[in-house]
Every structure is written in C-alpha cells, then in structure tokens.
Design a protein around this motif. Sequence first.
Motif, PDB file in Angstrom:
ATOM      1  N   GLY A  71       0.839  -1.204   0.000  1.00 39.49           N
ATOM      2  CA  GLY A  71       0.000   0.000   0.000  1.00 39.49           C
ATOM      3  C   GLY A  71       0.872   1.251   0.000  1.00 39.49           C
ATOM      4  N   ARG A  72       0.359   2.306  -0.657  1.00 38.44           N
ATOM      5  CA  ARG A  72       1.088   3.578  -0.644  1.00 38.44           C
ATOM      6  C   ARG A  72       1.205   4.132   0.778  1.00 38.44           C
ATOM      7  NH1 ARG A  72       2.464   8.653  -3.042  1.00 38.44           N
ATOM      8  NH2 ARG A  72       0.890  10.210  -2.578  1.00 38.44           N
ATOM      9  N   LEU A  76       4.743   5.412   1.939  1.00 37.72           N
ATOM     10  CA  LEU A  76       4.966   6.786   2.401  1.00 37.72           C
ATOM     11  C   LEU A  76       5.542   6.788   3.813  1.00 37.72           C
ATOM     12  CD1 LEU A  76       1.714   8.613   1.199  1.00 37.72           C
ATOM     13  CD2 LEU A  76       4.019   8.846   0.258  1.00 37.72           C
ATOM     14  N   GLU A  77       5.094   5.840   4.630  1.00 34.33           N
ATOM     15  CA  GLU A  77       5.563   5.779   6.011  1.00 34.33           C
ATOM     16  C   GLU A  77       7.021   5.337   6.072  1.00 34.33           C
ATOM     17  OE1 GLU A  77       4.209   6.890   8.633  1.00 34.33           O
ATOM     18  OE2 GLU A  77       5.443   5.987  10.191  1.00 34.33           O
ATOM     19  N   ASN A 119       5.500   8.829  10.726  1.00 34.10           N
ATOM     20  CA  ASN A 119       6.279   9.682   9.813  1.00 34.10           C
ATOM     21  C   ASN A 119       5.367  10.530   8.927  1.00 34.10           C
ATOM     22  OD1 ASN A 119       8.695   8.673  10.814  1.00 34.10           O
ATOM     23  ND2 ASN A 119       8.630   6.929   9.416  1.00 34.10           N
ATOM     24  N   ILE A 120       4.293   9.901   8.446  1.00 38.33           N
ATOM     25  CA  ILE A 120       3.334  10.643   7.610  1.00 38.33           C
ATOM     26  C   ILE A 120       2.725  11.786   8.420  1.00 38.33           C
ATOM     27  CG2 ILE A 120       1.097  10.484   6.426  1.00 38.33           C
ATOM     28  CD1 ILE A 120       1.869   7.594   5.628  1.00 38.33           C
ATOM     29  N   ALA A 121       2.332  11.482   9.662  1.00 39.69           N
ATOM     30  CA  ALA A 121       1.697  12.499  10.508  1.00 39.69           C
ATOM     31  C   ALA A 121       2.689  13.631  10.822  1.00 39.69           C
ATOM     32  CB  ALA A 121       1.179  11.858  11.789  1.00 39.69           C
ATOM     33  N   ASP A 176      -4.033  10.172  -1.361  1.00 35.95           N
ATOM     34  CA  ASP A 176      -4.773   9.054  -1.956  1.00 35.95           C
ATOM     35  C   ASP A 176      -3.903   7.814  -1.837  1.00 35.95           C
ATOM     36  OD1 ASP A 176      -6.911  10.604  -2.748  1.00 35.95           O
ATOM     37  OD2 ASP A 176      -5.972  11.125  -4.661  1.00 35.95           O
ATOM     38  N   ILE A 177      -4.514   6.710  -1.433  1.00 41.54           N
ATOM     39  CA  ILE A 177      -3.760   5.473  -1.212  1.00 41.54           C
ATOM     40  C   ILE A 177      -4.274   4.389  -2.155  1.00 41.54           C
ATOM     41  CG2 ILE A 177      -3.208   3.685   0.504  1.00 41.54           C
ATOM     42  CD1 ILE A 177      -2.129   6.486   1.282  1.00 41.54           C
TER      43      ILE A 177
END
Length: 209
Positions: A71-72, A76-77, A119-121, A176-177
Amino acid sequence: MSVTIALTKGRPLKDALSLLKGIEIEPLVDITASRKLIFDTNHADIKLMVLRGIDVATYVEHGIADMGMAGRDVILEQGENGFYQPLDLKIGICQMMVAALKDEKPLPGRIKVATKFVNIAKRYYAEIGVQADIIKLYGAMELAPVTGLSHRIVDIVETGNTLKANGLVTIAHIADISARLIVNKTSMKTKYEAIQNIIMQLSLRVESQ
Ligand code: PRP
C-alpha cells in the motif's frame, strides 16, 4: 532465475491474488486458508510470500523478495527511496485522512495526534505548520479521541464506517492510497526480463479492469 513476489496479508490479499490470477500466476495451495508464509506457484520460477505491508517494503528493499505489492500508506511511512515503483495496481483504494470527534472541543496550541503512521503524521503537521505531539498506536486508532488519548488521528479511511461508528469525522485529506507494485533495484537489473514481463502483464491487466 526465480522471482519472489511479496504480498500484503489481510484485507488487500484477495485483490492481489485475483490480479495475479489474471496474468496466470496462481499459488498451488489456497493462500488465504494456509498458515504458511511462502508459496510455490504454477510457475516453477515464481514464488509468493505473504507478509505485513510494512514488511513487504523491507523484504523488497533488501532483495529477499524481488517484487512486492504494498500500500502507498506503508510506502509513504517507510520512505520511497529503497525500491522502484513502476505501477499503480489500483486495488486497496482508500484515503489517508485526519479525523476528529464530531463534537470536538476547542483545541490547545499544541495538539496530540494518535496514529500508526508516525512519519506521515509528522511530515503533514510540519507542512501545515501546526505543533503536534504524535502518539504511536498499532491499531484501533479511532478509540484515541473518544477516550481522550489524543485530539485527532491520522489513519486510512475506506468506507468511513469505522469513523462513523465511533462518532468521528474527517477533517483533512493527506493522500490518496492504493497498492503499488514495488521492485528491488538490483533485481530490476539482474532479473530484467522476467521482471519486465510481469510488470508488462500486470500493467495490461490493471488497465483492462
Ligand atoms: C483500517 C483503518 C480503519 C479502518 C477504516 O483498519 O485503520 O480502522 O480500516 O476502514 P473503513 O473506513 O472501511 O471503516 P484495519 O481494518 O485495516 O485494521 P488495523 O486496525 O489493524 O489497521
């Protein structure tokens, strides 16, 4: 030369297997009913591994799996630099969102945000210039604002049912994932033909769906 493909277990597995079936790659046993983690397929030179999403990226980055479907959100994380991402598989579609209680009280200057996606947050709140303490959770993020552990959460939303059931609403959209095909950088060179063949077939399959 054999190619190992790592798949994400849980919710996305069914769609990933049906995508592979569409290009005539099928495990010899029913993966969803097995406790095994590595599987032979109808191609002697293609094996499948079933891992947690975040581990799919790690196995591909280290070249234990040549390719993966991840998953994206986990990409991303984890960071996007350790592998190639040749294809959006257009399965596992959902959104990375910020959510809060429907009847949220006024916020302090520095807010608490619970998430599995630290990390995303962190990146998101740095970008929008809001001071946020990130609290790492491993699941059931929706409980955090309800119980007062955090003001907000950062989580994936698919149908929105889990948020709704817990009295939460979305506040902001982060990304968007969807599931991506990822490829180990060395394998892309050393197993070029076999890997390109799979990428090409998957790409045609994704476009035809
Ligand atoms: C994810 C996510 C939400 C839920 C959203 O959890 O963390 O809780 O799905 O889906 P919905 O919008 O369709 O309700 P998942 O079920 O993957 O389990 P997890 O808690 O282990 O992440």
